[in-house]
Scaffold this motif. Sequence first.
Motif, PDB file in Angstrom:
ATOM      1  N   TRP A  57     -21.939 -66.437 -25.266  1.00 28.65           N
ATOM      2  CA  TRP A  57     -20.576 -66.030 -25.633  1.00 28.65           C
ATOM      3  C   TRP A  57     -20.235 -66.497 -27.056  1.00 28.65           C
ATOM      4  N   GLY A  58     -20.814 -67.614 -27.478  1.00 24.73           N
ATOM      5  CA  GLY A  58     -20.583 -68.080 -28.836  1.00 24.73           C
ATOM      6  C   GLY A  58     -21.052 -67.083 -29.877  1.00 24.73           C
ATOM      7  N   PHE A  59     -22.095 -66.299 -29.565  1.00 26.82           N
ATOM      8  CA  PHE A  59     -22.568 -65.263 -30.492  1.00 26.82           C
ATOM      9  C   PHE A  59     -21.781 -63.958 -30.323  1.00 26.82           C
ATOM     10  N   VAL A  60     -21.372 -63.670 -29.086  1.00 27.08           N
ATOM     11  CA  VAL A  60     -20.682 -62.405 -28.814  1.00 27.08           C
ATOM     12  C   VAL A  60     -19.219 -62.459 -29.245  1.00 27.08           C
ATOM     13  N   ASP A  61     -18.590 -63.605 -29.104  1.00 27.45           N
ATOM     14  CA  ASP A  61     -17.158 -63.740 -29.375  1.00 27.45           C
ATOM     15  C   ASP A  61     -16.763 -63.290 -30.788  1.00 27.45           C
ATOM     16  N   PRO A  62     -17.472 -63.705 -31.859  1.00 29.89           N
ATOM     17  CA  PRO A  62     -17.070 -63.220 -33.198  1.00 29.89           C
ATOM     18  C   PRO A  62     -17.124 -61.702 -33.327  1.00 29.89           C
ATOM     19  N   ILE A  63     -18.115 -61.088 -32.684  1.00 26.53           N
ATOM     20  CA  ILE A  63     -18.218 -59.622 -32.741  1.00 26.53           C
ATOM     21  C   ILE A  63     -17.028 -58.982 -32.042  1.00 26.53           C
ATOM     22  N   VAL A  64     -16.683 -59.525 -30.865  1.00 27.70           N
ATOM     23  CA  VAL A  64     -15.547 -59.003 -30.112  1.00 27.70           C
ATOM     24  C   VAL A  64     -14.258 -59.157 -30.905  1.00 27.70           C
ATOM     25  N   GLN A  65     -14.070 -60.314 -31.547  1.00 29.25           N
ATOM     26  CA  GLN A  65     -12.838 -60.571 -32.290  1.00 29.25           C
ATOM     27  C   GLN A  65     -12.707 -59.675 -33.518  1.00 29.25           C
ATOM     28  N   VAL A  66     -13.820 -59.207 -34.045  1.00 28.92           N
ATOM     29  CA  VAL A  66     -13.772 -58.283 -35.189  1.00 28.92           C
ATOM     30  C   VAL A  66     -13.453 -56.864 -34.732  1.00 28.92           C
ATOM     31  N   ILE A  67     -14.063 -56.443 -33.624  1.00 28.88           N
ATOM     32  CA  ILE A  67     -13.890 -55.064 -33.156  1.00 28.88           C
ATOM     33  C   ILE A  67     -12.568 -54.884 -32.414  1.00 28.88           C
ATOM     34  N   ARG A  68     -12.132 -55.902 -31.685  1.00 25.50           N
ATOM     35  CA  ARG A  68     -10.952 -55.780 -30.817  1.00 25.50           C
ATOM     36  C   ARG A  68      -9.691 -55.325 -31.550  1.00 25.50           C
ATOM     37  N   PRO A  69      -9.357 -55.848 -32.746  1.00 25.26           N
ATOM     38  CA  PRO A  69      -8.106 -55.419 -33.385  1.00 25.26           C
ATOM     39  C   PRO A  69      -8.133 -53.986 -33.917  1.00 25.26           C
ATOM     40  N   VAL A  70      -9.300 -53.380 -33.998  1.00 23.47           N
ATOM     41  CA  VAL A  70      -9.395 -52.020 -34.528  1.00 23.47           C
ATOM     42  C   VAL A  70      -8.864 -51.036 -33.491  1.00 23.47           C
ATOM     43  N   SER A  71      -7.911 -50.227 -33.894  1.00 21.04           N
ATOM     44  CA  SER A  71      -7.357 -49.240 -32.975  1.00 21.04           C
ATOM     45  C   SER A  71      -8.431 -48.243 -32.541  1.00 21.04           C
ATOM     46  N   PRO A  72      -8.483 -47.900 -31.244  1.00 17.63           N
ATOM     47  CA  PRO A  72      -9.462 -46.902 -30.809  1.00 17.63           C
ATOM     48  C   PRO A  72      -9.317 -45.571 -31.534  1.00 17.63           C
ATOM     49  N   ILE A  73      -8.104 -45.260 -31.994  1.00 18.78           N
ATOM     50  CA  ILE A  73      -7.895 -44.011 -32.720  1.00 18.78           C
ATOM     51  C   ILE A  73      -8.655 -44.025 -34.040  1.00 18.78           C
ATOM     52  N   ALA A  74      -8.873 -45.219 -34.618  1.00 20.66           N
ATOM     53  CA  ALA A  74      -9.626 -45.300 -35.880  1.00 20.66           C
ATOM     54  C   ALA A  74     -11.058 -44.824 -35.696  1.00 20.66           C
ATOM     55  N   TRP A  75     -11.567 -44.918 -34.472  1.00 17.91           N
ATOM     56  CA  TRP A  75     -12.927 -44.459 -34.200  1.00 17.91           C
ATOM     57  C   TRP A  75     -12.972 -42.963 -33.876  1.00 17.91           C
ATOM     58  N   SER A  76     -11.814 -42.313 -33.813  1.00 16.67           N
ATOM     59  CA  SER A  76     -11.762 -40.931 -33.341  1.00 16.67           C
ATOM     60  C   SER A  76     -12.625 -39.960 -34.157  1.00 16.67           C
ATOM     61  N   PRO A  77     -12.744 -40.090 -35.507  1.00 20.35           N
ATOM     62  CA  PRO A  77     -13.640 -39.161 -36.216  1.00 20.35           C
ATOM     63  C   PRO A  77     -15.079 -39.233 -35.717  1.00 20.35           C
ATOM     64  N   PHE A  78     -15.573 -40.459 -35.472  1.00 15.95           N
ATOM     65  CA  PHE A  78     -16.930 -40.615 -34.968  1.00 15.95           C
ATOM     66  C   PHE A  78     -17.030 -40.165 -33.514  1.00 15.95           C
ATOM     67  N   ILE A  79     -15.991 -40.483 -32.726  1.00 12.66           N
ATOM     68  CA  ILE A  79     -16.012 -40.121 -31.308  1.00 12.66           C
ATOM     69  C   ILE A  79     -16.049 -38.609 -31.135  1.00 12.66           C
ATOM     70  N   VAL A  80     -15.252 -37.898 -31.937  1.00 14.57           N
ATOM     71  CA  VAL A  80     -15.240 -36.437 -31.846  1.00 14.57           C
ATOM     72  C   VAL A  80     -16.585 -35.865 -32.296  1.00 14.57           C
ATOM     73  N   LEU A  81     -17.175 -36.457 -33.348  1.00 20.11           N
ATOM     74  CA  LEU A  81     -18.480 -35.979 -33.805  1.00 20.11           C
ATOM     75  C   LEU A  81     -19.569 -36.220 -32.760  1.00 20.11           C
ATOM     76  N   TRP A  82     -19.515 -37.368 -32.101  1.00 17.97           N
ATOM     77  CA  TRP A  82     -20.568 -37.728 -31.140  1.00 17.97           C
ATOM     78  C   TRP A  82     -20.390 -37.052 -29.793  1.00 17.97           C
ATOM     79  N   PHE A  83     -19.120 -36.910 -29.344  1.00 15.21           N
ATOM     80  CA  PHE A  83     -18.861 -36.429 -27.988  1.00 15.21           C
ATOM     81  C   PHE A  83     -18.208 -35.052 -27.943  1.00 15.21           C
ATOM     82  N   GLY A  84     -17.858 -34.486 -29.102  1.00 15.16           N
ATOM     83  CA  GLY A  84     -17.285 -33.152 -29.129  1.00 15.16           C
ATOM     84  C   GLY A  84     -15.818 -33.139 -28.753  1.00 15.16           C
TER      85      GLY A  84
END
Length: 255
Positions: free
Chosen positions: A90-117
């Motif tokens: 968890w000591g290695f995973v926690d920093p990754i989670v703390q970086v990704i968690r504040p990012v709004s899921p909508i910010a990933w929407s361009p990639f999500i639409v490209l990958w999943f249609g």
Amino acid sequence: MKSFRTLTNVLVSIVLLIVIWQAIVLIGGYNDSLLPAPLSVGKAVLKLLLDGTLWTHLQVSLLRFAAGYFSASITAIVLGLLLGRLPVLWGFVDPIVQVIRPVSPIAWSPFIVLWFGIGNAPAIVIIFLAAFFPVLLSTVTAVRKMDVTYLKVAQNLEIGRYHLFSKIILPAIFPFIANGLHIAVGTSWIFLVSGEMVGAQSGLGFMIVDARNQLRLDFVLAGIIFIGLCGLLLDRIIRLLERWMDKQWGIIRES
């Protein structure tokens, strides 16, 4: 008596809200193209109910929500139980989670639409991202703060690893996990609507965007009302599920 008082408070609040709403429309001199009056929105609500438009979009949204929310919750609880018992990992995973968690899921929407249609998949992925982190963090925190007495008793009784998680750890920390589940309901429902606005051709979010494009703000407000009521209903369903789980495990909560 308490339920009657609660119902009375709800009705008074609704009436007060409608009165304030109507007063703002009259004082500001707004027409329906700027701020629809309560009566206009009421007619829009009735029309959506009678012509079946609401039920069509609501069914799609609820199916997407169920798929994204429950898959995220189950995955997050399983990973949270494992990571909570493995502090070094968890000591290695926690920093990754703390970086990704504040990012709004909508910010990933361009990639999500490209990958999943376009369709159900992008909305489900957005819901998954919105629900995953609150449940994961609450589970990991609960495991790490659990009373060690439970673990010592399990060790003395030589309880296997599977039963340790299913019979000891999970029932002990479930009230804390439930807090994450409640938070995840709100965030995932909010981002479901946002996801349907950018990557779907159906659902409540799409219904609002379609009404906006037609400059029918009465239908926009009607959709907003339905979204709020559905969010409230979903939260109550999760609470009922929580109480059922408490009953199965014999958990007693303070009133």
